[in-house]
Design an enzyme around this catalytic site. Structure first.
Site, mmCIF file in Angstrom:
data_model
loop_
_atom_site.group_PDB
_atom_site.id
_atom_site.type_symbol
_atom_site.label_atom_id
_atom_site.label_comp_id
_atom_site.label_asym_id
_atom_site.label_seq_id
_atom_site.Cartn_x
_atom_site.Cartn_y
_atom_site.Cartn_z
ATOM 1 N N LYS A 75 0.853 -1.192 0.000
ATOM 2 C CA LYS A 75 0.000 0.000 0.000
ATOM 3 C C LYS A 75 0.889 1.242 0.000
ATOM 4 O O LYS A 75 1.918 1.269 0.710
ATOM 5 C CB LYS A 75 -0.888 -0.046 1.252
ATOM 6 C CG LYS A 75 -1.931 1.045 1.357
ATOM 7 C CD LYS A 75 -2.794 0.819 2.611
ATOM 8 C CE LYS A 75 -3.891 1.837 2.785
ATOM 9 N NZ LYS A 75 -4.726 1.572 3.981
ATOM 10 N N SER A 173 -9.498 1.277 3.080
ATOM 11 C CA SER A 173 -8.734 2.074 2.146
ATOM 12 C C SER A 173 -7.640 1.299 1.404
ATOM 13 O O SER A 173 -7.038 1.847 0.480
ATOM 14 C CB SER A 173 -8.084 3.243 2.890
ATOM 15 O OG SER A 173 -7.223 2.760 3.905
ATOM 16 N N SER A 197 -9.644 -0.862 7.297
ATOM 17 C CA SER A 197 -9.128 -0.676 5.935
ATOM 18 C C SER A 197 -8.463 -1.875 5.283
ATOM 19 O O SER A 197 -8.205 -1.838 4.085
ATOM 20 C CB SER A 197 -8.138 0.479 5.914
ATOM 21 O OG SER A 197 -8.844 1.664 5.747
HETATM 22 N N1 GLN Z 1 -12.856 4.012 7.117
HETATM 23 C C1 GLN Z 1 -12.081 4.420 8.241
HETATM 24 C C2 GLN Z 1 -11.640 5.841 8.095
HETATM 25 O O1 GLN Z 1 -11.858 6.425 7.067
HETATM 26 C C3 GLN Z 1 -10.919 3.492 8.476
HETATM 27 C C4 GLN Z 1 -9.747 3.771 7.619
HETATM 28 C C5 GLN Z 1 -8.591 2.855 7.870
HETATM 29 O O2 GLN Z 1 -8.720 1.795 8.483
HETATM 30 N N2 GLN Z 1 -7.436 3.298 7.425
HETATM 31 O O3 GLN Z 1 -11.095 6.405 8.998
#
Ligand code: GLN
Length: 504
Positions: A75, A173, A197
């Site tokens: 990532k 994400s 994510s």
């Molecule tokens: N969807 C969550 C956020 O936007 C988690 C994101 C993540 O785990 N990086 O904060």
């Protein structure tokens, strides 16, 4: 060969029918094939080829390392020396990392070959990989690319991949890494999990994942979102691969003071002795019948295998998303302060004063989601709001942890859905903004981060739209290896199909 598990690849490596270079060459052709899915922000083709040559040499001259010659998708919020590390943001569009994140270094030392840096929501804020400066990532399962499906025994179980309506989101994400792994463009993938994510994209892309216990895997070199919640998360097509990757990466790291010694119990699991809880509060509005049905089928499988399944309660669950929605922006506000256009990040155009330079750098470098969270965080952290928001958030976080600690008195593990539905189509997903989608989709994932616990996800069946449906198993702190063993048992029982792309 790109859909094969690490075990099978290793067999072919051993009997000389496969080399690291050949595997890599097919991987590179695969990258071309899935170009339209927007999986990678940068590719490392030349470096990967060099590494594959070294790996072949290594294999002939000494004992192969655990990830020898195997491709790793990273990532783009992990530092990989000499590569751009953008966090999918214009702010870091031309930042080249001068060092390797610990997990990257460990992957390379174990023989892994980094093939590229994958797409994400900007600074990992999101649940869809729809809010990247470089555009959204498409889910291979519904992207327009045709593929066959193969069960665990190698039998064909259908052909699909056509598009009716629009393509589906990858989940976020860490959507780029999830699609890379699902499409066979990498054997394993690295993501980061702050509120779900890694688990959400893994669930929507039909692969397995683990969000480790906080502190078991080093965050050094992972560009922070929320330091107290972030963990590197791992993805693979099979649980065995996930287990190998996990063992390579975990352990204490002097570069990350929050890491702890790795001493997870490696005992075998006897399902007859295991009691699973299904938390009542993990059901929420908007959860589809298919998700509930797949959870109930998993419970049946576990029960049939001798485990006990009971309904249990984590009473503060509904406070998890509100609590996360305060704590996340607070840490974001402080983490993002470094991107000022002077020391770090894009330099804005207005140089009329230092303040003007800051303002123009930050307003042009960050997207609306990031700017919104910075503003919210600074508001919560104002002296007059601090007690009411930040402190209150910390107290609720403790209540959520206590819910889990209390429930371990009654059950050994929890089995839950991952998200509300199968992967939504892009056109539906973007009808709601980043905040609304995060609050909805992360209902079953955020509590785990707030409590620092480990969780695995396993794809279990296809929905009526032929998209993956998955479950999550959550365990007590440090039960990571046990979770992987449970995931392996479940994986064998559900026989979830894998994608085979035409070229193979
Ligand atoms: N969807 C969550 C956020 O936007 C988690 C994101 C993540 O785990 N990086 O904060």
């Amino acid at each position: 060969m790109l859909h094969l598990s690490l075990k099978e690849l290793n067999r072919q490596f051993r009997n000389g029918t496969l080399s690291s270079v050949t595997l890599l060459e097919s991987t590179l052709r695969r990258l071309d094939l899935i170009k339209d899915l927007n999986v990678f922000i940068s590719e490392c083709r030349d470096e990967a080829l060099e590494a594959a040559k070294i790996s072949d040499k290594y294999r002939t001259e000494s004992t192969p390392r655990p990830l020898e010659g195997l491709t790793v998708a990273v990532k783009d919020n992990f530092c990989v020396k000499g590569t751009r590390t953008t966090c999918a943001s214009l702010m870091l569009d031309n930042f080249v990392s001068p060092y390797n994140a610990t997990v990257v270094e460990k992957s390379i030392n174990a023989g892994g070959i980094i093939i590229g840096k994958t797409n994400l929501d900007e600074f990992a804020m999101g649940s869809g990989t729809t809010d990247s400066f470089y555009g959204p990532t498409r889910n291979i399962w519904r992207s327009g690319i045709k593929y066959r499906l193969q069960d665990v025994n190698g039998n064909d179980v259908g052909e699909t991949g056509g598009l009716d309506g629009t393509w589906a989101v990858a989940g976020g994400s860490s959507g780029g890494s999830a699609v890379a792994v699902a499409a066979g463009a990498a054997v394993v993938g690295l993501g980061s999990d702050t509120g779900g994510s890694v688990r959400i994209p893994a669930a929507w892309c039909g692969i397995t994942s683990i969000k480790p216990s906080y502190g078991l895997v080093s965050r050094h070199g992972l560009i922070p979102l929320v330091n107290s919640l972030d963990v590197p998360g791992l993805m693979a097509r099979t649980v065995q691969d996930l287990d190998t990757f996990f063992r390579v990466l975990c352990g204490r790291d002097i570069m990350d003071s929050t890491t702890v010694e790795f001493n997870c119990s490696d005992e075998e699991i006897n399902l007859n002795k295991v009691k699973f809880g299904v938390p009542r509060e993990y059901y929420c509005e908007g959860m589809t019948d298919e998700v509930l049905q797949s959870l109930s089928e998993v419970c049946d499988i576990l029960e049939y295998s001798g485990s006990r399944i009971v309904s249990t309660s984590l009473p503060h669950t509904s406070l998890a998303v509100p609590c996360y929605s305060v704590l996340n922006p607070c840490e974001v506000a402080s983490n993002m302060a470094r991107y000022d256009g002077l020391e770090f990040g894009l330099r804005g155009e207005d140089e009329s004063s230092t303040d003007a330079l800051y303002a123009s750098s930050r307003s042009s470098g960050f997207n609306e989601v990031v700017r919104g969270r910075i503003l919210a965080g600074n508001y919560f952290l104002l002296k007059k709001h601090y007690d009411e928001y930040f402190l209150q958030g910390l107290k609720i976080r403790r209540l959520i942890l206590n819910d889990f600690l209390n429930c371990w008195d009654e059950v050994d593990f929890l089995v839950t859905p991952v998200c509300l539905s199968d992967a939504p189509s892009y056109s539906d997903y973007i009808k709601e903004d980043n905040r609304t989608q995060t609050a909805k989709q992360d209902h079953c994932t955020q509590p785990v981060n707030l409590a620092g616990l480990p969780a695995v996800t396993v794809p279990v069946k296809l929905s009526s739209r032929s998209l993956p449906l998955s479950v999550q198993i959550i365990g007590p702190y440090g039960s990571d290896l046990k979770l992987l063993k449970l995931a392996k048992i479940l994986e064998e029982k559900v026989n979830f199909p894998k994608i085979i792309l035409e070229e193979e």
